[in-house]
Design a protein around this motif. Structure first.
Motif, PDB file in Angstrom:
ATOM      1  N   ASN A 148     -40.632  24.163  -4.414  1.00  0.00           N
ATOM      2  CA  ASN A 148     -41.060  22.857  -4.889  1.00  0.00           C
ATOM      3  C   ASN A 148     -42.560  22.949  -5.164  1.00  0.00           C
ATOM      4  O   ASN A 148     -43.344  23.187  -4.255  1.00  0.00           O
ATOM      5  CB  ASN A 148     -40.739  21.815  -3.808  1.00  0.00           C
ATOM      6  N   LYS A 149     -42.963  22.775  -6.399  1.00  0.00           N
ATOM      7  CA  LYS A 149     -44.373  22.928  -6.787  1.00  0.00           C
ATOM      8  C   LYS A 149     -45.270  21.929  -6.052  1.00  0.00           C
ATOM      9  O   LYS A 149     -46.417  22.234  -5.749  1.00  0.00           O
ATOM     10  CB  LYS A 149     -44.542  22.770  -8.303  1.00  0.00           C
ATOM     11  N   ASP A 150     -44.747  20.742  -5.752  1.00  0.00           N
ATOM     12  CA  ASP A 150     -45.548  19.755  -5.013  1.00  0.00           C
ATOM     13  C   ASP A 150     -45.812  20.222  -3.585  1.00  0.00           C
ATOM     14  O   ASP A 150     -46.902  20.022  -3.053  1.00  0.00           O
ATOM     15  CB  ASP A 150     -44.858  18.386  -5.000  1.00  0.00           C
ATOM     16  N   GLN A 151     -44.809  20.854  -2.951  1.00  0.00           N
ATOM     17  CA  GLN A 151     -45.001  21.394  -1.605  1.00  0.00           C
ATOM     18  C   GLN A 151     -46.016  22.531  -1.627  1.00  0.00           C
ATOM     19  O   GLN A 151     -46.847  22.651  -0.731  1.00  0.00           O
ATOM     20  CB  GLN A 151     -43.676  21.902  -1.028  1.00  0.00           C
ATOM     21  N   LEU A 152     -45.936  23.361  -2.646  1.00  0.00           N
ATOM     22  CA  LEU A 152     -46.870  24.466  -2.799  1.00  0.00           C
ATOM     23  C   LEU A 152     -48.298  23.934  -2.951  1.00  0.00           C
ATOM     24  O   LEU A 152     -49.226  24.399  -2.294  1.00  0.00           O
ATOM     25  CB  LEU A 152     -46.476  25.302  -4.019  1.00  0.00           C
ATOM     26  N   LYS A 153     -48.457  22.923  -3.780  1.00  0.00           N
ATOM     27  CA  LYS A 153     -49.771  22.310  -3.998  1.00  0.00           C
ATOM     28  C   LYS A 153     -50.281  21.657  -2.710  1.00  0.00           C
ATOM     29  O   LYS A 153     -51.457  21.798  -2.362  1.00  0.00           O
ATOM     30  CB  LYS A 153     -49.686  21.280  -5.121  1.00  0.00           C
ATOM     31  N   ALA A 154     -49.411  20.977  -1.983  1.00  0.00           N
ATOM     32  CA  ALA A 154     -49.806  20.330  -0.726  1.00  0.00           C
ATOM     33  C   ALA A 154     -50.246  21.366   0.299  1.00  0.00           C
ATOM     34  O   ALA A 154     -51.217  21.150   1.035  1.00  0.00           O
ATOM     35  CB  ALA A 154     -48.649  19.492  -0.179  1.00  0.00           C
ATOM     36  N   GLY A 155     -49.561  22.498   0.351  1.00  0.00           N
ATOM     37  CA  GLY A 155     -49.929  23.575   1.265  1.00  0.00           C
ATOM     38  C   GLY A 155     -51.310  24.134   0.944  1.00  0.00           C
ATOM     39  O   GLY A 155     -52.117  24.393   1.839  1.00  0.00           O
ATOM     40  N   LYS A 156     -51.591  24.305  -0.338  1.00  0.00           N
ATOM     41  CA  LYS A 156     -52.902  24.808  -0.755  1.00  0.00           C
ATOM     42  C   LYS A 156     -53.993  23.788  -0.428  1.00  0.00           C
ATOM     43  O   LYS A 156     -55.101  24.166  -0.041  1.00  0.00           O
ATOM     44  CB  LYS A 156     -52.912  25.148  -2.246  1.00  0.00           C
ATOM     45  N   GLU A 157     -53.684  22.505  -0.570  1.00  0.00           N
ATOM     46  CA  GLU A 157     -54.679  21.473  -0.237  1.00  0.00           C
ATOM     47  C   GLU A 157     -54.975  21.468   1.262  1.00  0.00           C
ATOM     48  O   GLU A 157     -56.121  21.281   1.672  1.00  0.00           O
ATOM     49  CB  GLU A 157     -54.192  20.107  -0.709  1.00  0.00           C
ATOM     50  N   LYS A 158     -53.963  21.710   2.084  1.00  0.00           N
ATOM     51  CA  LYS A 158     -54.187  21.795   3.535  1.00  0.00           C
ATOM     52  C   LYS A 158     -55.029  23.020   3.877  1.00  0.00           C
ATOM     53  O   LYS A 158     -55.925  22.949   4.720  1.00  0.00           O
ATOM     54  CB  LYS A 158     -52.856  21.821   4.284  1.00  0.00           C
ATOM     55  N   ALA A 159     -54.752  24.143   3.219  1.00  0.00           N
ATOM     56  CA  ALA A 159     -55.552  25.354   3.445  1.00  0.00           C
ATOM     57  C   ALA A 159     -57.003  25.113   3.032  1.00  0.00           C
ATOM     58  O   ALA A 159     -57.933  25.511   3.735  1.00  0.00           O
ATOM     59  CB  ALA A 159     -54.959  26.533   2.666  1.00  0.00           C
ATOM     60  N   LEU A 160     -57.192  24.425   1.920  1.00  0.00           N
ATOM     61  CA  LEU A 160     -58.540  24.102   1.463  1.00  0.00           C
ATOM     62  C   LEU A 160     -59.237  23.174   2.460  1.00  0.00           C
ATOM     63  O   LEU A 160     -60.425  23.331   2.733  1.00  0.00           O
ATOM     64  CB  LEU A 160     -58.488  23.457   0.072  1.00  0.00           C
ATOM     65  N   GLY A 161     -58.481  22.239   3.035  1.00  0.00           N
ATOM     66  CA  GLY A 161     -59.039  21.343   4.048  1.00  0.00           C
ATOM     67  C   GLY A 161     -59.511  22.110   5.280  1.00  0.00           C
ATOM     68  O   GLY A 161     -60.583  21.817   5.830  1.00  0.00           O
ATOM     69  N   MET A 162     -58.740  23.105   5.719  1.00  0.00           N
ATOM     70  CA  MET A 162     -59.159  23.930   6.860  1.00  0.00           C
ATOM     71  C   MET A 162     -60.393  24.751   6.503  1.00  0.00           C
ATOM     72  O   MET A 162     -61.310  24.878   7.306  1.00  0.00           O
ATOM     73  CB  MET A 162     -58.020  24.837   7.332  1.00  0.00           C
ATOM     74  N   PHE A 163     -60.413  25.290   5.289  1.00  0.00           N
ATOM     75  CA  PHE A 163     -61.576  26.055   4.818  1.00  0.00           C
ATOM     76  C   PHE A 163     -62.829  25.183   4.873  1.00  0.00           C
ATOM     77  O   PHE A 163     -63.864  25.593   5.394  1.00  0.00           O
ATOM     78  CB  PHE A 163     -61.315  26.533   3.380  1.00  0.00           C
ATOM     79  N   LYS A 164     -62.721  23.962   4.352  1.00  0.00           N
ATOM     80  CA  LYS A 164     -63.868  23.055   4.312  1.00  0.00           C
ATOM     81  C   LYS A 164     -64.277  22.620   5.722  1.00  0.00           C
ATOM     82  O   LYS A 164     -65.460  22.405   5.987  1.00  0.00           O
ATOM     83  CB  LYS A 164     -63.576  21.849   3.419  1.00  0.00           C
ATOM     84  N   ALA A 165     -63.322  22.489   6.637  1.00  0.00           N
ATOM     85  CA  ALA A 165     -63.645  22.137   8.022  1.00  0.00           C
ATOM     86  C   ALA A 165     -64.438  23.262   8.692  1.00  0.00           C
ATOM     87  O   ALA A 165     -65.407  23.008   9.408  1.00  0.00           O
ATOM     88  CB  ALA A 165     -62.371  21.829   8.808  1.00  0.00           C
TER      89      ALA A 165
END
Length: 159
Positions: free
Chosen positions: A130-147
């Motif tokens: 599911n492309k939306d799940q893939l995108k959501a996962g990348k956004e969470k990874a980006l959130g951890m990176f930014k934290a």
């Protein structure tokens, strides 16, 4: 089996060696401390922390997943590269054999870092991601990176 590839490029004002240390070498300690809602704990199940090591990541209350088992494929401290695979866990959704990640930290012209991550999702049979799940996962990874980035900016002596 199919392969779905995804690339993520992120810039940071943090120098590459410091970001590599935080996100790769010290991540088992730092991530549960900085983002406990995402990562509750990381424990080594097999190995010494080098290639071939198997780690269990237990996700925090804020995650949709419970755990994953990750295998370290390669650590290249000199060239600031890191490769690992998710080999077990509910994030594989009974339709993905494994997910591989190759990450490289490079110096940016302004003294910061360019972080490039390429990931490959190896699907089982005709399973479709599911492309939306893939995108959501990348956004969470980006959130951890930014934290982690914010933590390093607030704590210049860390790492």
């Amino acid at each position: 089996m199919g392969v779905v590839s995804y690339e993520l490029i992120v810039t940071s004002p943090i120098p590459p060696a410091k970001l590599y240390k935080a996100l790769v070498l010290d991540s088992d300690i730092l991530l549960p401390k900085i983002v406990p809602q995402a990562i509750k704990s990381v424990e080594i199940l097999e190995g010494d922390g080098g290639p071939g090591t198997i780690k269990k990541v237990t996700f925090g209350e804020g995650s949709q997943f419970k755990y994953s088992k990750n295998k370290i494929e390669a650590i290249d401290k000199e060239n600031l590269k890191f490769s690992h695979s998710v080999i077990e866990g509910d994030m594989l959704m009974n339709g993905i054999e494994k997910i591989t990640y190759d990450i490289k930290f490079q110096q940016s012209p302004d003294g910061g870092c360019i972080c490039k991550e390429s990931s490959n999702y190896y699907t089982i049979s005709d399973f479709e991601l599911n492309k939306d799940q893939l995108k959501a996962g990348k956004e969470k990874a980006l959130g951890m990176f930014k934290a982690v980035e914010a933590y390093l900016l607030a704590n210049p002596d860390a790492c």
